[in-house]
Design a protein around this motif. Structure first.
Motif, PDB file in Angstrom:
ATOM      1  N   TRP A 137      -1.649   0.071   4.975  1.00 46.76           N
ATOM      2  CA  TRP A 137      -2.666  -0.546   4.126  1.00 46.76           C
ATOM      3  C   TRP A 137      -3.909  -0.937   4.918  1.00 46.76           C
ATOM      4  O   TRP A 137      -5.020  -0.874   4.401  1.00 46.76           O
ATOM      5  CB  TRP A 137      -2.095  -1.782   3.426  1.00 46.76           C
ATOM      6  CG  TRP A 137      -1.198  -1.493   2.270  1.00 46.76           C
ATOM      7  CD1 TRP A 137       0.154  -1.717   2.194  1.00 46.76           C
ATOM      8  CD2 TRP A 137      -1.579  -0.916   1.008  1.00 46.76           C
ATOM      9  NE1 TRP A 137       0.636  -1.316   0.972  1.00 46.76           N
ATOM     10  CE2 TRP A 137      -0.409  -0.828   0.219  1.00 46.76           C
ATOM     11  CE3 TRP A 137      -2.788  -0.475   0.471  1.00 46.76           C
ATOM     12  CZ2 TRP A 137      -0.423  -0.312  -1.071  1.00 46.76           C
ATOM     13  CZ3 TRP A 137      -2.800   0.040  -0.822  1.00 46.76           C
ATOM     14  CH2 TRP A 137      -1.632   0.124  -1.584  1.00 46.76           C
ATOM     15  N   ASP A 171       5.322   3.597   2.549  1.00 47.53           N
ATOM     16  CA  ASP A 171       6.778   3.633   2.731  1.00 47.53           C
ATOM     17  C   ASP A 171       7.201   4.811   3.608  1.00 47.53           C
ATOM     18  O   ASP A 171       8.128   4.704   4.426  1.00 47.53           O
ATOM     19  CB  ASP A 171       7.476   3.763   1.372  1.00 47.53           C
ATOM     20  CG  ASP A 171       8.012   2.432   0.866  1.00 47.53           C
ATOM     21  OD1 ASP A 171       7.762   1.402   1.519  1.00 47.53           O
ATOM     22  OD2 ASP A 171       8.686   2.430  -0.182  1.00 47.53           O
ATOM     23  N   GLU A 187       4.471  -6.034  -2.264  1.00 40.73           N
ATOM     24  CA  GLU A 187       3.100  -6.108  -1.744  1.00 40.73           C
ATOM     25  C   GLU A 187       2.059  -5.855  -2.832  1.00 40.73           C
ATOM     26  O   GLU A 187       0.962  -6.424  -2.805  1.00 40.73           O
ATOM     27  CB  GLU A 187       2.925  -5.080  -0.614  1.00 40.73           C
ATOM     28  CG  GLU A 187       1.574  -5.090   0.067  1.00 40.73           C
ATOM     29  CD  GLU A 187       1.420  -6.212   1.080  1.00 40.73           C
ATOM     30  OE1 GLU A 187       0.334  -6.307   1.685  1.00 40.73           O
ATOM     31  OE2 GLU A 187       2.379  -6.980   1.263  1.00 40.73           O
ATOM     32  N   LEU A 188       2.384  -5.036  -3.810  1.00 44.15           N
ATOM     33  CA  LEU A 188       1.415  -4.675  -4.841  1.00 44.15           C
ATOM     34  C   LEU A 188       0.944  -5.876  -5.643  1.00 44.15           C
ATOM     35  O   LEU A 188      -0.210  -5.925  -6.090  1.00 44.15           O
ATOM     36  CB  LEU A 188       2.009  -3.624  -5.789  1.00 44.15           C
ATOM     37  CG  LEU A 188       2.334  -2.258  -5.190  1.00 44.15           C
ATOM     38  CD1 LEU A 188       2.989  -1.370  -6.244  1.00 44.15           C
ATOM     39  CD2 LEU A 188       1.072  -1.583  -4.645  1.00 44.15           C
ATOM     40  N   GLY A 191       7.642  -2.864  -0.199  1.00 48.00           N
ATOM     41  CA  GLY A 191       6.454  -2.125  -0.611  1.00 48.00           C
ATOM     42  C   GLY A 191       6.024  -2.480  -2.010  1.00 48.00           C
ATOM     43  O   GLY A 191       4.819  -2.604  -2.297  1.00 48.00           O
ATOM     44  N   ARG A 221      -6.723  -0.975   2.190  1.00 44.63           N
ATOM     45  CA  ARG A 221      -6.586  -2.167   1.343  1.00 44.63           C
ATOM     46  C   ARG A 221      -7.926  -2.545   0.705  1.00 44.63           C
ATOM     47  O   ARG A 221      -7.983  -2.926  -0.467  1.00 44.63           O
ATOM     48  CB  ARG A 221      -6.045  -3.319   2.181  1.00 44.63           C
ATOM     49  CG  ARG A 221      -5.630  -4.554   1.372  1.00 44.63           C
ATOM     50  CD  ARG A 221      -5.233  -5.699   2.288  1.00 44.63           C
ATOM     51  NE  ARG A 221      -4.171  -5.333   3.211  1.00 44.63           N
ATOM     52  CZ  ARG A 221      -2.867  -5.427   2.946  1.00 44.63           C
ATOM     53  NH1 ARG A 221      -2.487  -5.872   1.769  1.00 44.63           N
ATOM     54  NH2 ARG A 221      -1.966  -5.070   3.846  1.00 44.63           N
ATOM     55  N   CYS A 229      -2.498   2.706  -6.734  1.00 42.43           N
ATOM     56  CA  CYS A 229      -1.975   1.825  -5.679  1.00 42.43           C
ATOM     57  C   CYS A 229      -0.483   2.042  -5.455  1.00 42.43           C
ATOM     58  O   CYS A 229      -0.008   1.939  -4.311  1.00 42.43           O
ATOM     59  CB  CYS A 229      -2.269   0.374  -6.031  1.00 42.43           C
ATOM     60  SG  CYS A 229      -4.017  -0.041  -5.860  1.00 42.43           S
ATOM     61  N   ALA A 285       1.244   3.026  -1.904  1.00 36.44           N
ATOM     62  CA  ALA A 285       2.393   2.296  -1.384  1.00 36.44           C
ATOM     63  C   ALA A 285       3.547   3.238  -1.040  1.00 36.44           C
ATOM     64  O   ALA A 285       4.276   3.009  -0.064  1.00 36.44           O
ATOM     65  CB  ALA A 285       2.850   1.253  -2.400  1.00 36.44           C
TER      66      ALA A 285
END
Length: 514
Positions: free
Chosen positions: A99, A93, A285-286, A282, A124, A85, A89
């Protein structure tokens, strides 16, 4: 097993909200080794910007007796998912994907059983376990190692896997979608998943001893051998992981390197050299919740929420501290990686036996000291639970094989011509049943290690007893007969719940083809 639980009381002597001493962790790990019959465990603790503990205990191999240490390499299994993941990401970027882009934009041949889900399925969705497929569905295409399926075969066969629930409605852990995510990385970046992980992440982070796959490890002078309990005894078994599933669980690392990964993550994805590998947005978001999971009313860490982010389990502990974690399991090893960023705390536990209770006992005991919980006997609690679970599973197996023995030469059993033949499943391929002396043999054409004997259980059901006893995955084979008494198909199910979910025989829909 020796009775060790009484020594745990002496271990629990630390003050509230203070880190454990090296000797206390030493005792904890040593007692854990013996309680759960684990040959070797390495443990690492990172706190407030420094490594406060990094040691190995026990042996990395029962056969050779070589000691486990902080540099001993272990397959971290599904802890690799966080790296996959992170790689995605990075591509987000760079503007190379989003996603919520549809998977078919990058992999046009991607197709699920449900046409609407196929068209809507996003990047996603690949990494949040909400595909609608059941737990471990399709894992037999890479598990155990040695199968004939390629990544492309797995992608092509997804359409044959029937969903268990509606798309995006339910969390069901699934490895195949991470394999697809690895293929997205390959097609978008121009590098294999392994090359991308090693060059873009492992190397900059300083994880110089880690590799993206077991077959890419060049120095195996300090690497574990896998172990498991087979027929009541812990034995050494061959390493097992198919490289086609590397994006789901292929990384090989050690405690020292995994602590570097933890430090990097808790430093907002900035390396020690000051290089930012992922933007703040970024990276943030993980760890955002994507799929909620239930919190037990008696949750021991007083959690208010729990769920899955992008490659990570996310929850709160002690009423507010965010916890980011994952576990991993291969045949013969299990691992756990836990971070509480607000406390600048990380705990890594790597083992060479298949007992998750062992890493839970260690992680929870260390974590409790930092969170200020009263002394809780995790080792004793998990140890007692583990023994009951083993006894329960063993009792099921004993009962099954006792009944099987009683059915020998029973007049109720079908004749060979009624069941001998080839049975095919759309995604797994052929399973061949042949007459063997007074019994039958069973073999899976696309997974050559899955070969064994067929023993009678009742008039319509046999037990597939695999020759490799380390699998601990014997299954019922339930035949369906037509009006003439000839078997037209079969289904399978575990004889005991201890069977790893990746042995997903229950997902097979076998139809006799000759």
């Amino acid at each position: 097993m020796k009775q060790l639980f009484y020594v745990f009381i002496g271990l629990m002597s630390w003050s509230v909200c203070a880190q454990l001493s090296d000797s206390q962790i030493d005792k904890l790990v040593i007692n854990t080794l013996e309680t759960f019959e684990v040959p070797g465990i390495s443990v690492g603790v990172y706190k407030d910007g420094q490594v406060v503990y990094a040691k190995g205990h026990g042996v990395r191999s029962l056969e050779f007796g070589k000691k486990m240490d902080a540099q001993t390499l272990v397959g971290v299994a599904s802890n690799s998912k966080g790296f996959t993941c992170f790689a995605l990401a990075m591509l987000v970027d760079e503007g190379k994907l989003k996603w919520d882009d549809q998977v078919r934009y990058y992999i046009p041949e991607f197709q699920l059983h449900d046409s609407w889900a196929t068209e809507q399925f996003s990047i996603r969705d690949l990494v949040t376990h909400r595909s609608g497929l059941g737990l471990g569905a399709g894992d037999l295409m890479f598990f155990p190692e040695g199968g004939k399926f390629s990544v492309q075969d797995i992608i092509n066969n997804l359409k044959y896997l029937e969903p268990k629930s509606s798309f995006r409605s339910t969390f069901e852990y699934n490895n195949l979608m991470f394999i697809v995510a690895g293929e997205v990385i390959k097609r978008v970046s121009g590098f294999s998943w392994e090359e991308f992980i090693e060059q873009r992440i492992l190397k900059p982070v300083g994880m110089i001893h880690s590799s993206a796959s077991y077959n890419r490890v060049t120095d195996r002078s300090n690497i574990i051998e896998a172990h498991t309990r087979a027929d009541g005894k812990v034995v050494q078994i061959p390493h097992d992981w198919s490289p086609v599933a590397n994006a789901a669980g292929g990384i090989v690392s050690n405690v020292s390197d995994m602590l570097k990964w933890a430090q990097f993550l808790m430093n907002d994805a900035v390396t020690k050299e000051g290089e930012r590998l992922l933007s703040k947005d970024g990276f943030r978001e993980l760890w955002q919740l994507q799929m909620p999971l239930n919190v037990r009313p008696d949750d021991p860490y007083h959690s208010n929420f729990r769920g899955y982010g992008l490659g990570w389990f996310v929850s709160d502990v002690k009423g507010g501290y965010k916890q980011v974690s994952h576990t991993g399991g291969l045949l013969g090893t299990v691992t756990q990686f836990t971070m509480i960023p607000e406390l600048d705390l990380a705990i890594v536990v790597l083992t060479n036996q298949m007992v998750g209770s062992a890493f839970n006992a260690i992680t929870n005991t260390i974590k409790d000291a930092y969170l200020g919980y009263d002394q809780r006997p995790w080792l004793e609690t998990y140890g007692e639970r583990h023994q009951k679970y083993l006894a329960y599973n063993d009792s099921l197996k004993v009962a099954v094989y006792k009944q099987s023995a009683s059915m020998a030469n029973s007049p109720l059993l079908p004749d060979p011509q009624q069941i001998v033949g080839t049975y095919s499943d759309d995604w797994f391929g052929d399973i061949i049943i042949e007459e063997l002396d007074s019994d039958y043999s069973i073999k899976c054409e696309n997974s050559p290690r899955l070969v064994g004997r067929m023993l009678p259980y009742n008039a319509t059901t046999y037990v597939a007893k695999w020759n490799d006893r380390s699998f601990d995955a014997d299954v019922f084979v339930k035949f369906v007969f037509d009006e003439t008494g000839k078997a037209t198909g079969a289904t399978m199910s575990y004889i005991a719940p201890i069977t790893d979910f990746s042995f997903d025989f229950h997902d097979l829909q076998l139809v006799r083809t000759n």
